[in-house]
Design a protein around this motif. Structure first.
Motif, PDB file in Angstrom:
ATOM      1  N   MET A  14       3.102   2.208   3.479  1.00  0.00           N
ATOM      2  CA  MET A  14       1.685   2.358   3.229  1.00  0.00           C
ATOM      3  C   MET A  14       1.104   3.199   4.373  1.00  0.00           C
ATOM      4  O   MET A  14       1.417   2.964   5.533  1.00  0.00           O
ATOM      5  N   CYS A  67      -4.682   3.376   3.977  1.00  0.00           N
ATOM      6  CA  CYS A  67      -4.483   2.341   2.954  1.00  0.00           C
ATOM      7  C   CYS A  67      -4.260   0.973   3.597  1.00  0.00           C
ATOM      8  O   CYS A  67      -4.726  -0.053   3.096  1.00  0.00           O
ATOM      9  N   MET A  91      -5.843  -2.227  -4.031  1.00  0.00           N
ATOM     10  CA  MET A  91      -5.190  -1.002  -3.592  1.00  0.00           C
ATOM     11  C   MET A  91      -4.861  -0.038  -4.734  1.00  0.00           C
ATOM     12  O   MET A  91      -4.725   1.155  -4.506  1.00  0.00           O
ATOM     13  N   PRO A 138      -2.054   0.605  -6.281  1.00  0.00           N
ATOM     14  CA  PRO A 138      -0.939   1.463  -5.844  1.00  0.00           C
ATOM     15  C   PRO A 138      -0.354   2.267  -6.997  1.00  0.00           C
ATOM     16  O   PRO A 138      -0.280   1.801  -8.134  1.00  0.00           O
ATOM     17  N   LEU A 192       5.268   1.684  -6.820  1.00  0.00           N
ATOM     18  CA  LEU A 192       5.810   0.382  -6.434  1.00  0.00           C
ATOM     19  C   LEU A 192       7.304   0.392  -6.713  1.00  0.00           C
ATOM     20  O   LEU A 192       7.776   1.171  -7.554  1.00  0.00           O
TER      21      LEU A 192
END
Length: 172
Positions: free
Chosen positions: A1, A5, A143, A145, A148
């Protein structure tokens, strides 16, 4: 990360931690212990004695400070062991330097650790799996994302204590 972030994730986590703090009466920060006044005074005197300006201290004041330091030193076996500093004898500079570097905050005790935020929160959970899934979901929601690991899910099984030990050993 990335750093940005990571900071954003910490802000989101801090919000939840504050909510948990109130819900479970689990302070995030234990207030510092009060300073040990005797050690603080001894540290101040010792610092003065090892400073470049020690010779500018008036003789009467210097003797008062040295007398107080001798009493302090003789009350602390961790400084001199079984030896004693004579009531009017010199104080080794090594001891003065050690005292000048001492922390004057009273050390944490086991009670502080027993009442830590994290420990209280975990002990209050009836369903640890649901708690961990909640944190995972918070991560996803806050977040969002884009990348992943393959197969990662908030519902993934939790590693067993044995799995965690194996992962730690494989890193070493």
């Amino acid at each position: 990360m990335c750093r940005d972030c990571h900071q954003l994730a910490n802000v989101q986590a801090d919000t939840v931690k504050k909510e948990l703090e109130h819900r479970y009466d689990a302070p995030l920060h234990i207030p510092p212990k009060p300073q040990d006044a005797v050690t603080k005074r001894a540290r101040s005197f010792a610092s003065a004695m090892v400073s470049e300006r020690a010779n500018k201290i008036p003789e009467l004041r210097r003797q008062e400070m040295l007398d107080a330091l001798r009493l302090f030193i003789n009350s602390r076996q961790d400084l001199v062991g079984t030896h004693r500093i004579h009531p009017h004898g010199p104080i080794p500079s090594e001891i003065l330097h050690r005292i000048s570097a001492m922390k004057a905050v009273q050390p944490e005790d086991d009670e502080d650790l027993d009442h830590s935020h994290g420990k209280k929160i975990v002990e209050a959970q009836k369903d640890h799996r649901a708690f961990i899934i909640g944190w995972r979901q918070l991560f996803l929601d806050s977040m969002k994302p884009k990348h992943l690991p393959k197969g990662w899910s908030v519902d993934n099984p939790l590693p067993s204590p044995e799995d965690q030990e194996d992962r730690i050993e494989s890193r070493n």
